[in-house]
Design a protein around this motif. Structure first.
Motif, PDB file in Angstrom:
ATOM      1  N   ASN A  11       0.808  -1.225   0.000  1.00  0.00           N
ATOM      2  CA  ASN A  11       0.000   0.000   0.000  1.00  0.00           C
ATOM      3  C   ASN A  11       0.838   1.270   0.000  1.00  0.00           C
ATOM      4  OD1 ASN A  11      -2.520  -1.378   0.058  1.00  0.00           O
ATOM      5  ND2 ASN A  11      -2.160  -1.848   2.197  1.00  0.00           N
ATOM      6  N   VAL A  12       2.096   1.145  -0.336  1.00  0.00           N
ATOM      7  CA  VAL A  12       2.998   2.298  -0.376  1.00  0.00           C
ATOM      8  C   VAL A  12       3.373   2.539  -1.833  1.00  0.00           C
ATOM      9  CG1 VAL A  12       5.191   3.222   0.438  1.00  0.00           C
ATOM     10  CG2 VAL A  12       3.917   1.627   1.865  1.00  0.00           C
ATOM     11  N   LYS A  13       2.889   3.621  -2.401  1.00  0.00           N
ATOM     12  CA  LYS A  13       3.141   3.868  -3.827  1.00  0.00           C
ATOM     13  C   LYS A  13       4.101   5.024  -4.073  1.00  0.00           C
ATOM     14  CE  LYS A  13       0.297   0.689  -5.049  1.00  0.00           C
ATOM     15  NZ  LYS A  13       0.809  -0.587  -5.392  1.00  0.00           N
ATOM     16  N   ARG A  14       4.162   5.990  -3.171  1.00  0.00           N
ATOM     17  CA  ARG A  14       4.937   7.201  -3.424  1.00  0.00           C
ATOM     18  C   ARG A  14       6.288   7.261  -2.724  1.00  0.00           C
ATOM     19  NH1 ARG A  14       0.677  12.169  -3.626  1.00  0.00           N
ATOM     20  NH2 ARG A  14      -0.395  11.449  -5.497  1.00  0.00           N
ATOM     21  N   ILE A  15       6.731   6.169  -2.193  1.00  0.00           N
ATOM     22  CA  ILE A  15       8.018   6.154  -1.498  1.00  0.00           C
ATOM     23  C   ILE A  15       9.145   6.402  -2.510  1.00  0.00           C
ATOM     24  CG2 ILE A  15       8.379   3.663  -1.663  1.00  0.00           C
ATOM     25  CD1 ILE A  15       9.393   3.832   1.273  1.00  0.00           C
ATOM     26  N   LYS A  16      10.102   7.237  -2.122  1.00  0.00           N
ATOM     27  CA  LYS A  16      11.195   7.589  -3.036  1.00  0.00           C
ATOM     28  C   LYS A  16      12.522   6.947  -2.660  1.00  0.00           C
ATOM     29  CE  LYS A  16       9.167  11.741  -4.719  1.00  0.00           C
ATOM     30  NZ  LYS A  16       9.432  12.751  -5.686  1.00  0.00           N
ATOM     31  N   GLU A  17      12.691   6.608  -1.382  1.00  0.00           N
ATOM     32  CA  GLU A  17      13.952   6.007  -0.943  1.00  0.00           C
ATOM     33  C   GLU A  17      13.700   4.856   0.028  1.00  0.00           C
ATOM     34  OE1 GLU A  17      16.959   8.662   0.492  1.00  0.00           O
ATOM     35  OE2 GLU A  17      16.524  10.161  -1.051  1.00  0.00           O
ATOM     36  N   ILE A  18      14.459   3.793  -0.150  1.00  0.00           N
ATOM     37  CA  ILE A  18      14.443   2.660   0.766  1.00  0.00           C
ATOM     38  C   ILE A  18      15.890   2.341   1.118  1.00  0.00           C
ATOM     39  CG2 ILE A  18      13.927   0.210   1.051  1.00  0.00           C
ATOM     40  CD1 ILE A  18      11.611   0.591  -0.914  1.00  0.00           C
ATOM     41  N   HIS A  19      16.168   2.290   2.417  1.00  0.00           N
ATOM     42  CA  HIS A  19      17.520   1.994   2.887  1.00  0.00           C
ATOM     43  C   HIS A  19      17.482   0.779   3.813  1.00  0.00           C
ATOM     44  CE1 HIS A  19      19.240   5.788   1.406  1.00  0.00           C
ATOM     45  NE2 HIS A  19      18.030   6.246   1.628  1.00  0.00           N
ATOM     46  N   PHE A  20      17.937  -0.358   3.305  1.00  0.00           N
ATOM     47  CA  PHE A  20      18.080  -1.575   4.097  1.00  0.00           C
ATOM     48  C   PHE A  20      19.564  -1.915   4.174  1.00  0.00           C
ATOM     49  CE2 PHE A  20      13.573  -2.534   2.858  1.00  0.00           C
ATOM     50  CZ  PHE A  20      13.074  -2.572   4.134  1.00  0.00           C
ATOM     51  N   PHE A  21      20.364  -0.934   4.490  1.00  0.00           N
ATOM     52  CA  PHE A  21      21.818  -1.023   4.554  1.00  0.00           C
ATOM     53  C   PHE A  21      22.243  -1.788   5.807  1.00  0.00           C
ATOM     54  CE2 PHE A  21      25.859   0.811   5.956  1.00  0.00           C
ATOM     55  CZ  PHE A  21      26.600   0.785   4.790  1.00  0.00           C
ATOM     56  N   ASN A  22      23.175  -2.714   5.644  1.00  0.00           N
ATOM     57  CA  ASN A  22      23.814  -3.401   6.769  1.00  0.00           C
ATOM     58  C   ASN A  22      22.827  -4.183   7.646  1.00  0.00           C
ATOM     59  OD1 ASN A  22      26.118  -4.166   8.137  1.00  0.00           O
ATOM     60  ND2 ASN A  22      26.050  -2.436   9.539  1.00  0.00           N
ATOM     61  N   ASN A  23      22.072  -5.056   7.015  1.00  0.00           N
ATOM     62  CA  ASN A  23      21.157  -5.949   7.723  1.00  0.00           C
ATOM     63  C   ASN A  23      21.582  -7.393   7.459  1.00  0.00           C
ATOM     64  OD1 ASN A  23      18.771  -4.395   8.996  1.00  0.00           O
ATOM     65  ND2 ASN A  23      19.104  -3.389   7.033  1.00  0.00           N
ATOM     66  N   SER A  24      20.704  -8.307   7.696  1.00  0.00           N
ATOM     67  CA  SER A  24      21.000  -9.726   7.462  1.00  0.00           C
ATOM     68  C   SER A  24      20.049 -10.330   6.437  1.00  0.00           C
ATOM     69  CB  SER A  24      20.890 -10.498   8.780  1.00  0.00           C
ATOM     70  OG  SER A  24      21.850 -10.042   9.694  1.00  0.00           O
ATOM     71  N   ILE A  25      19.613  -9.522   5.486  1.00  0.00           N
ATOM     72  CA  ILE A  25      18.675  -9.995   4.461  1.00  0.00           C
ATOM     73  C   ILE A  25      19.383 -11.031   3.595  1.00  0.00           C
ATOM     74  CG2 ILE A  25      17.236  -9.331   2.502  1.00  0.00           C
ATOM     75  CD1 ILE A  25      17.083  -6.509   3.835  1.00  0.00           C
ATOM     76  N   GLN A  26      18.785 -12.210   3.523  1.00  0.00           N
ATOM     77  CA  GLN A  26      19.401 -13.312   2.788  1.00  0.00           C
ATOM     78  C   GLN A  26      18.791 -13.533   1.415  1.00  0.00           C
ATOM     79  OE1 GLN A  26      19.117 -16.650   5.426  1.00  0.00           O
ATOM     80  NE2 GLN A  26      20.549 -15.777   6.882  1.00  0.00           N
ATOM     81  N   ALA A  27      17.513 -13.162   1.270  1.00  0.00           N
ATOM     82  CA  ALA A  27      16.828 -13.387  -0.009  1.00  0.00           C
ATOM     83  C   ALA A  27      15.726 -12.360  -0.189  1.00  0.00           C
ATOM     84  CB  ALA A  27      16.242 -14.793  -0.043  1.00  0.00           C
ATOM     85  N   LEU A  28      15.418 -12.096  -1.442  1.00  0.00           N
ATOM     86  CA  LEU A  28      14.316 -11.195  -1.785  1.00  0.00           C
ATOM     87  C   LEU A  28      13.418 -11.914  -2.771  1.00  0.00           C
ATOM     88  CD1 LEU A  28      16.371  -7.935  -2.332  1.00  0.00           C
ATOM     89  CD2 LEU A  28      14.777  -8.358  -0.457  1.00  0.00           C
ATOM     90  N   ASN A  29      12.128 -11.727  -2.601  1.00  0.00           N
ATOM     91  CA  ASN A  29      11.165 -12.296  -3.522  1.00  0.00           C
ATOM     92  C   ASN A  29      11.081 -11.408  -4.757  1.00  0.00           C
ATOM     93  OD1 ASN A  29       8.314 -12.503  -4.695  1.00  0.00           O
ATOM     94  ND2 ASN A  29       8.378 -14.255  -3.321  1.00  0.00           N
ATOM     95  N   LEU A  39      10.057   5.004  -6.727  1.00  0.00           N
ATOM     96  CA  LEU A  39      11.307   4.751  -6.017  1.00  0.00           C
ATOM     97  C   LEU A  39      12.508   5.249  -6.819  1.00  0.00           C
ATOM     98  CD1 LEU A  39      12.252   3.429  -3.357  1.00  0.00           C
ATOM     99  CD2 LEU A  39      12.763   1.397  -4.702  1.00  0.00           C
ATOM    100  N   GLN A  40      13.354   6.048  -6.168  1.00  0.00           N
ATOM    101  CA  GLN A  40      14.544   6.593  -6.820  1.00  0.00           C
ATOM    102  C   GLN A  40      15.844   6.035  -6.234  1.00  0.00           C
ATOM    103  OE1 GLN A  40      14.112  10.832  -6.438  1.00  0.00           O
ATOM    104  NE2 GLN A  40      12.527  10.923  -7.996  1.00  0.00           N
ATOM    105  N   VAL A  41      15.811   5.658  -4.950  1.00  0.00           N
ATOM    106  CA  VAL A  41      17.019   5.150  -4.283  1.00  0.00           C
ATOM    107  C   VAL A  41      16.677   3.844  -3.566  1.00  0.00           C
ATOM    108  CG1 VAL A  41      18.755   5.609  -2.518  1.00  0.00           C
ATOM    109  CG2 VAL A  41      17.900   7.498  -3.934  1.00  0.00           C
ATOM    110  N   LEU A  42      17.451   2.813  -3.842  1.00  0.00           N
ATOM    111  CA  LEU A  42      17.292   1.526  -3.169  1.00  0.00           C
ATOM    112  C   LEU A  42      18.668   1.080  -2.683  1.00  0.00           C
ATOM    113  CD1 LEU A  42      15.649  -0.919  -2.319  1.00  0.00           C
ATOM    114  CD2 LEU A  42      15.938  -1.843  -4.618  1.00  0.00           C
ATOM    115  N   GLU A  43      18.832   1.059  -1.379  1.00  0.00           N
ATOM    116  CA  GLU A  43      20.115   0.700  -0.769  1.00  0.00           C
ATOM    117  C   GLU A  43      19.999  -0.650  -0.077  1.00  0.00           C
ATOM    118  OE1 GLU A  43      23.488   0.162  -0.121  1.00  0.00           O
ATOM    119  OE2 GLU A  43      23.390   2.275  -0.722  1.00  0.00           O
TER     120      GLU A  43
END
Length: 69
Positions: A11-29, A39-43
């Protein structure tokens, strides 16, 4: 953070930046970022990603910066 649920940005359409820097994310769907046309920036640097789904960025037409270090 170890994972991002597929519907997390549903339900989030207007987000421009996402920062998931330095986590333990192992996989993305493949559908994690579906519909985020503004979205303009994806970290995602410094996670534990070993695989990037082929169509992960398909809807990100306005993406200017992508961090995958």
């Amino acid at each position: 953070i170890k994972s991002i649920p597929t519907s997390f940005f549903k339900n989030v359409k207007r987000i421009k930046e996402i920062h998931f820097f330095n986590n333990s994310i192992q996989a993305l769907n493949e559908e994690t970022f579906t519909g985020l046309e503004s979205l303009q920036v994806l970290e995602l640097s410094f996670n534990k990603l070993s695989n990037i789904p082929k169509n992960l960025f398909i809807d990100l037409n306005n993406l200017l910066e992508l961090g995958l270090n």
